[in-house]
Design a protein around this motif. Structure first.
Motif, PDB file in Angstrom:
ATOM      1  N   PHE A 128      30.857  31.164  44.674  1.00 37.12           N
ATOM      2  CA  PHE A 128      31.563  32.590  44.519  1.00 37.12           C
ATOM      3  C   PHE A 128      33.064  32.058  44.102  1.00 37.12           C
ATOM      4  O   PHE A 128      33.787  31.323  44.624  1.00 37.12           O
ATOM      5  N   LEU A 129      33.379  32.432  42.971  1.00 34.82           N
ATOM      6  CA  LEU A 129      34.343  32.044  42.037  1.00 34.82           C
ATOM      7  C   LEU A 129      35.249  33.400  42.137  1.00 34.82           C
ATOM      8  O   LEU A 129      34.930  34.498  41.503  1.00 34.82           O
ATOM      9  N   LEU A 130      36.488  33.421  42.993  1.00 34.78           N
ATOM     10  CA  LEU A 130      37.157  34.430  43.127  1.00 34.78           C
ATOM     11  C   LEU A 130      38.261  34.573  42.106  1.00 34.78           C
ATOM     12  O   LEU A 130      38.924  33.787  41.677  1.00 34.78           O
ATOM     13  N   ILE A 131      38.458  35.804  41.525  1.00 35.03           N
ATOM     14  CA  ILE A 131      39.447  36.233  40.361  1.00 35.03           C
ATOM     15  C   ILE A 131      40.219  37.615  41.013  1.00 35.03           C
ATOM     16  O   ILE A 131      39.649  38.416  41.277  1.00 35.03           O
ATOM     17  N   ASP A 132      41.387  37.298  40.832  1.00 35.58           N
ATOM     18  CA  ASP A 132      42.199  38.495  41.224  1.00 35.58           C
ATOM     19  C   ASP A 132      42.212  39.536  40.130  1.00 35.58           C
ATOM     20  O   ASP A 132      42.285  39.763  38.894  1.00 35.58           O
ATOM     21  N   SER A 133      41.712  40.720  40.750  1.00 37.49           N
ATOM     22  CA  SER A 133      41.625  41.950  39.902  1.00 37.49           C
ATOM     23  C   SER A 133      42.796  42.390  38.919  1.00 37.49           C
ATOM     24  O   SER A 133      42.681  42.871  37.915  1.00 37.49           O
ATOM     25  N   ARG A 134      43.881  42.193  39.217  1.00 37.28           N
ATOM     26  CA  ARG A 134      45.033  42.263  38.669  1.00 37.28           C
ATOM     27  C   ARG A 134      45.329  41.365  37.620  1.00 37.28           C
ATOM     28  O   ARG A 134      46.071  41.612  36.590  1.00 37.28           O
ATOM     29  N   GLY A 136      42.786  38.994  36.102  1.00 37.48           N
ATOM     30  CA  GLY A 136      41.595  38.523  35.192  1.00 37.48           C
ATOM     31  C   GLY A 136      41.499  37.161  35.175  1.00 37.48           C
ATOM     32  O   GLY A 136      42.087  36.258  35.900  1.00 37.48           O
ATOM     33  N   LEU A 137      40.681  36.700  34.086  1.00 38.31           N
ATOM     34  CA  LEU A 137      40.610  35.234  33.939  1.00 38.31           C
ATOM     35  C   LEU A 137      41.884  34.696  33.528  1.00 38.31           C
ATOM     36  O   LEU A 137      42.273  35.055  32.315  1.00 38.31           O
ATOM     37  N   GLU A 175      33.168  44.973  33.524  1.00 40.20           N
ATOM     38  CA  GLU A 175      32.352  44.992  32.124  1.00 40.20           C
ATOM     39  C   GLU A 175      32.787  43.984  31.234  1.00 40.20           C
ATOM     40  O   GLU A 175      31.727  43.095  30.599  1.00 40.20           O
ATOM     41  N   THR A 176      34.093  43.673  31.038  1.00 44.88           N
ATOM     42  CA  THR A 176      34.461  42.706  30.138  1.00 44.88           C
ATOM     43  C   THR A 176      34.098  41.339  30.531  1.00 44.88           C
ATOM     44  O   THR A 176      33.699  40.358  29.901  1.00 44.88           O
ATOM     45  N   LEU A 177      34.203  41.012  31.782  1.00 43.47           N
ATOM     46  CA  LEU A 177      34.000  39.716  32.363  1.00 43.47           C
ATOM     47  C   LEU A 177      32.480  39.580  32.235  1.00 43.47           C
ATOM     48  O   LEU A 177      32.104  38.374  32.071  1.00 43.47           O
TER      49      LEU A 177
END
Ligand SMILES: Nc1nc2c(ncn2[C@@H]2O[C@H](COP(=O)(O)OP(=O)(O)O)[C@@H](O)[C@H]2O)c(=O)[nH]1
Ligand SMILES: [Mg+2]
Length: 214
Positions: A128-134, A136-137, A175-177
């Motif tokens: 599980f690769l966690l990404i901060d919503s604020r 993004g990548l 969606e973008t991700l």
């Protein structure tokens, strides 16, 4: 965040039960020789420092004390192993990456250990690769994704701290991700949205974990 139901009640219940079961800290491994036997399904959590990894693991498993076990000085650079459900599954808290203050030698050490782990761990079902919503990548996330793609380990992106954003913004990011991830061979097509603080998305993530433990 109104998703059409993706999981059956049974799957949600299986995940809930597994994650409500006993969970104990086993060890922090700085070397692959220290890893426990690959005798059961294994999942691992990865993400940049401060992404909310400890908070999410604690919230998923309903355990406040776990973060402490893996936040002891030194432990943050180790692969921290938890035994979930008394022998059902290994849950691994991978060292956080992309931390600005870490020396190059330490980054190289981390990269080497992680790459060896990803390539050699036969029972590893998913990262599980966690990404901060604020945020993004970010560049370190892309590096991690490249490493996962070449290791051929399935990884699923999980957005954290969704409570800090508007629902429409988080959904747009999702969606973008999902579109971006189509170009990554080892990526799971679904991005999960979570908030450790508010509990959003946790039942669904537990259902995923429950299925991976089968
Ligand atoms: N608002 C909000 N803050 C969070 C959430 N998850 C983590 N945080 C905060 O983000 C910071 C980093 O969290 P932590 O779990 O220690 O991140 P780690 O370094 O990835 O293990 C802490 O200040 C947490 O309180 C969340 O779901 N919502
Ligand atoms: Mg942490």
């Amino acid at each position: 965040m109104t998703d059409t139901p993706e999981f059956s009640d049974e799957a949600l219940e299986t995940g809930r039960k597994l994650c409500a079961g006993q969970v104990t800290f086993l060890l922090g491994a700085a070397d692959l020789r220290q890893l426990p036997e690959a005798d059961r399904p294994e999942i691992a959590f990865a993400g940049r420092s401060n992404v909310g990894k400890s908070s999410l693991i604690n919230a998923l498993l309903n355990r406040k004390g776990l973060a402490r076990a893996s936040a002891e000085p030194g432990r943050t650079r180790e692969l921290n192993y938890f035994d979930l459900g008394e022998g059902r599954m290994w849950v691994v808290d991978l060292p956080g990456f992309g931390y600005a203050k870490v020396s190059r030698t330490q980054v190289e050490k981390w990269t080497k250990l992680t790459r060896k782990y990803l390539r050699g761990r036969v029972n590893l079902r998913r990262i599980f690769l966690l990404i901060d919503s604020r945020r993004g990548l970010m560049p370190p996330d892309l590096e991690m994704m490249a490493m996962l793609d070449t290791s051929a380990v399935t990884y699923q992106v999980v957005l954290t701290k969704a409570d800090k954003m508007k629902t429409t913004e988080v959904e747009a990011l999702r969606e973008t991700l999902q579109a971006t991830l189509k170009k990554h061979p080892a990526a799971h097509p679904i991005v999960r949205v979570t908030s450790a603080e508010k509990g959003h998305g946790l039942p669904e993530l537990r259902a995923e974990i429950g299925m991976l433990a089968q």
